[in-house]
Motif scaffolding. Sequence first.
Motif, PDB file in Angstrom:
ATOM      1  N   THR A 377       0.844  -1.195   0.000  1.00  0.00           N
ATOM      2  CA  THR A 377       0.000   0.000   0.000  1.00  0.00           C
ATOM      3  C   THR A 377       0.881   1.246   0.000  1.00  0.00           C
ATOM      4  N   PRO A 378       0.832   2.080  -1.038  1.00  0.00           N
ATOM      5  CA  PRO A 378       1.707   3.253  -1.115  1.00  0.00           C
ATOM      6  C   PRO A 378       1.294   4.350  -0.138  1.00  0.00           C
ATOM      7  N   ILE A 379       2.277   5.084   0.335  1.00  0.00           N
ATOM      8  CA  ILE A 379       2.035   6.213   1.244  1.00  0.00           C
ATOM      9  C   ILE A 379       1.862   7.483   0.416  1.00  0.00           C
ATOM     10  N   LYS A 380       0.771   8.149   0.619  1.00  0.00           N
ATOM     11  CA  LYS A 380       0.517   9.395  -0.097  1.00  0.00           C
ATOM     12  C   LYS A 380       0.938  10.608   0.728  1.00  0.00           C
ATOM     13  N   SER A 381       0.658  10.572   2.030  1.00  0.00           N
ATOM     14  CA  SER A 381       0.928  11.740   2.869  1.00  0.00           C
ATOM     15  C   SER A 381       1.554  11.328   4.189  1.00  0.00           C
ATOM     16  N   VAL A 382       2.413  12.228   4.729  1.00  0.00           N
ATOM     17  CA  VAL A 382       3.082  11.997   6.012  1.00  0.00           C
ATOM     18  C   VAL A 382       2.888  13.232   6.883  1.00  0.00           C
ATOM     19  N   LEU A 383       2.423  13.025   8.123  1.00  0.00           N
ATOM     20  CA  LEU A 383       2.195  14.129   9.047  1.00  0.00           C
ATOM     21  C   LEU A 383       2.956  13.881  10.339  1.00  0.00           C
ATOM     22  N   GLY A 384       3.363  14.956  11.000  1.00  0.00           N
ATOM     23  CA  GLY A 384       4.024  14.831  12.291  1.00  0.00           C
ATOM     24  C   GLY A 384       3.600  15.936  13.233  1.00  0.00           C
ATOM     25  N   PHE A 385       3.171  15.531  14.440  1.00  0.00           N
ATOM     26  CA  PHE A 385       2.768  16.514  15.454  1.00  0.00           C
ATOM     27  C   PHE A 385       3.793  16.542  16.578  1.00  0.00           C
ATOM     28  N   SER A 386       4.176  17.738  17.002  1.00  0.00           N
ATOM     29  CA  SER A 386       5.082  17.919  18.128  1.00  0.00           C
ATOM     30  C   SER A 386       6.365  17.122  17.903  1.00  0.00           C
ATOM     31  N   ALA A 387       6.711  16.186  18.829  1.00  0.00           N
ATOM     32  CA  ALA A 387       7.943  15.409  18.670  1.00  0.00           C
ATOM     33  C   ALA A 387       7.930  14.572  17.401  1.00  0.00           C
ATOM     34  N   GLY A 388       6.730  14.198  16.948  1.00  0.00           N
ATOM     35  CA  GLY A 388       6.611  13.425  15.710  1.00  0.00           C
ATOM     36  C   GLY A 388       7.010  14.212  14.482  1.00  0.00           C
ATOM     37  N   SER A 397       8.950  16.733   0.229  1.00  0.00           N
ATOM     38  CA  SER A 397       9.085  16.558  -1.227  1.00  0.00           C
ATOM     39  C   SER A 397       9.155  15.104  -1.663  1.00  0.00           C
ATOM     40  N   GLU A 398       9.145  14.160  -0.697  1.00  0.00           N
ATOM     41  CA  GLU A 398       9.192  12.737  -1.047  1.00  0.00           C
ATOM     42  C   GLU A 398       7.792  12.170  -1.264  1.00  0.00           C
ATOM     43  N   TYR A 399       6.783  12.863  -0.775  1.00  0.00           N
ATOM     44  CA  TYR A 399       5.414  12.376  -0.877  1.00  0.00           C
ATOM     45  C   TYR A 399       4.500  13.490  -1.393  1.00  0.00           C
ATOM     46  N   GLU A 400       3.290  13.136  -1.770  1.00  0.00           N
ATOM     47  CA  GLU A 400       2.367  14.109  -2.349  1.00  0.00           C
ATOM     48  C   GLU A 400       2.006  15.221  -1.371  1.00  0.00           C
ATOM     49  N   PHE A 401       2.007  14.887  -0.081  1.00  0.00           N
ATOM     50  CA  PHE A 401       1.674  15.906   0.921  1.00  0.00           C
ATOM     51  C   PHE A 401       2.402  15.596   2.219  1.00  0.00           C
ATOM     52  N   VAL A 402       3.019  16.623   2.806  1.00  0.00           N
ATOM     53  CA  VAL A 402       3.692  16.483   4.097  1.00  0.00           C
ATOM     54  C   VAL A 402       3.166  17.588   5.011  1.00  0.00           C
ATOM     55  N   GLY A 473      -7.519  18.502   5.573  1.00  0.00           N
ATOM     56  CA  GLY A 473      -8.039  17.135   5.514  1.00  0.00           C
ATOM     57  C   GLY A 473      -8.195  16.591   4.109  1.00  0.00           C
ATOM     58  N   ASN A 474      -8.482  17.439   3.141  1.00  0.00           N
ATOM     59  CA  ASN A 474      -8.669  16.967   1.764  1.00  0.00           C
ATOM     60  C   ASN A 474      -7.360  16.644   1.042  1.00  0.00           C
ATOM     61  N   ASN A 475      -6.239  16.991   1.652  1.00  0.00           N
ATOM     62  CA  ASN A 475      -4.938  16.745   1.028  1.00  0.00           C
ATOM     63  C   ASN A 475      -4.351  15.371   1.394  1.00  0.00           C
ATOM     64  N   LEU A 476      -4.980  14.705   2.344  1.00  0.00           N
ATOM     65  CA  LEU A 476      -4.379  13.456   2.847  1.00  0.00           C
ATOM     66  C   LEU A 476      -4.528  12.325   1.844  1.00  0.00           C
TER      67      LEU A 476
END
Length: 476
Positions: A377-388, A397-402, A473-476
């Motif tokens: 399953t390909p990863i489209k978006s990557v998110l990180g909150f705080s320490a993440g 730039s490695e994924y469609e949305f960060v 939310g629509n970018n994920l």
Amino acid sequence: MKLQVTESQLKLIEQQQLNELKWLANVQSHIVKMDVPLTPSLVNYIWGKQRVTTFHIGDVHGIDRIASMVGTRKSLSTFRFMDKVMVKDMKGIQTEGGIIYQIEGSLQFDAPTDIMSAPDETGRRWVNFFSFPDNFKDRLEHEYEVHEKFRHLNEPKGSSKDLFEYYRLIDRLVKEHAKEIREFFTDIKKNRGDRESSWNETVVNNIQIKDILWKEDIVDFLETWETNEQKINVIKEIGIKLNSIATGDVYLSDNGRTFGFRKISPVKWVEERGGVTDFKKYVKKFNVDSEPRTIQINEEKPSPNNPPFEKKIGGGILSTPDKPVDNTACVIFGGVSYATPKWMLGEIPQEIKDRKTILVLPFTSNLDEAKRILGKTPIKSVLGFSAGGLKAWPASSEYEFVGLIDPSTDKNSLRYHINDNRVHMIYNPSGWGSQYQKIIDSQKEAAKIMRGNATLLNIGHSKMPAEFFKRFGNNL
């Protein structure tokens, strides 16, 4: 003053002593075989506290015994799965059969096959030594040989003190091997392979009896009746007794015989209440992977009628909707303290979870782990909150949305392609506090590089995830 003991008191004392000796002898017979007692601590190490629905097939002789177990610590061997042919015949494993009880109880042990558990005089069940995984058996066998006295527990020199030492030994070993034992019995695909069982064994106690199904010919084997009226009276008495112990409904299936009730399919009856009569379906329903496995994504249009399936995996949570909008996934890294995967998932609007496959991982994880869990399953978006955020910056730039959600930031974060239009950040340096000055300075530097893709917000740190999902939310 001389203690006066009456004859009746003396008999009571003698009986208590005899019962204790009988119990000790019964327990000793299990210890010399290295069986494992299902003590409360052992159960908690392996299974925790669970209430489960199971089934038990009994006969007319066992009604009083089942009734006496309701709400007590006495354990009962039941099943979640039994082969269709056996259920159809309503034959018990060690009984004449004829009565199917739907049971709700506290889980003591669960296995995909018969573990040959047996109760002692108190009603506590012991699990056969050979049912356990090899590593645990090797450890127990070694410790057993070291403690020579355990081998003589069934001899006159054996003592109750040695018995409790055996309990403590089992408790220690099970505590150390709890995860391995649980996975051995719950990862059915891995540990059973193609070997099918005719039934599984689920041990429960503190039981409640819900619905009951029984059939009229349960009494046919008892004796030759002098009159039909005598037989009818006995059947009525059985019905009254079953109704007195059931919290649900009692169903009599007599195929239009004496009482004119319809014939009820035992297989359908069990399946309607959550039981399984096919081994492959049992594996599909109850198998728990001991290691993360790849997932398959359904590419049809989303359906809001079915909630997403959530599964704990790799230290995080994988949320898969019934019919996602595409075959890609969004990976989210949480933060420290309260920002656990469960909390992060709770901040995501339901409409997003209903249409998108989402893998939420702790900040201690990484993208390699995410890829291993998601497989093809390909990863489209990557998110990180705080320490993440430190795990999301490298994805720029490695994924469609960060997405960077008030992220922890350092000098290394600035060397990635963060000026890409596919990378967005919301932040509030004032929410970090003076002790995080390096993060504050780096955040501000990143904002300058990102320009219009970095949005300064005057809201608290914990409010950031919900705001981010509202905006992007629509970018994920």
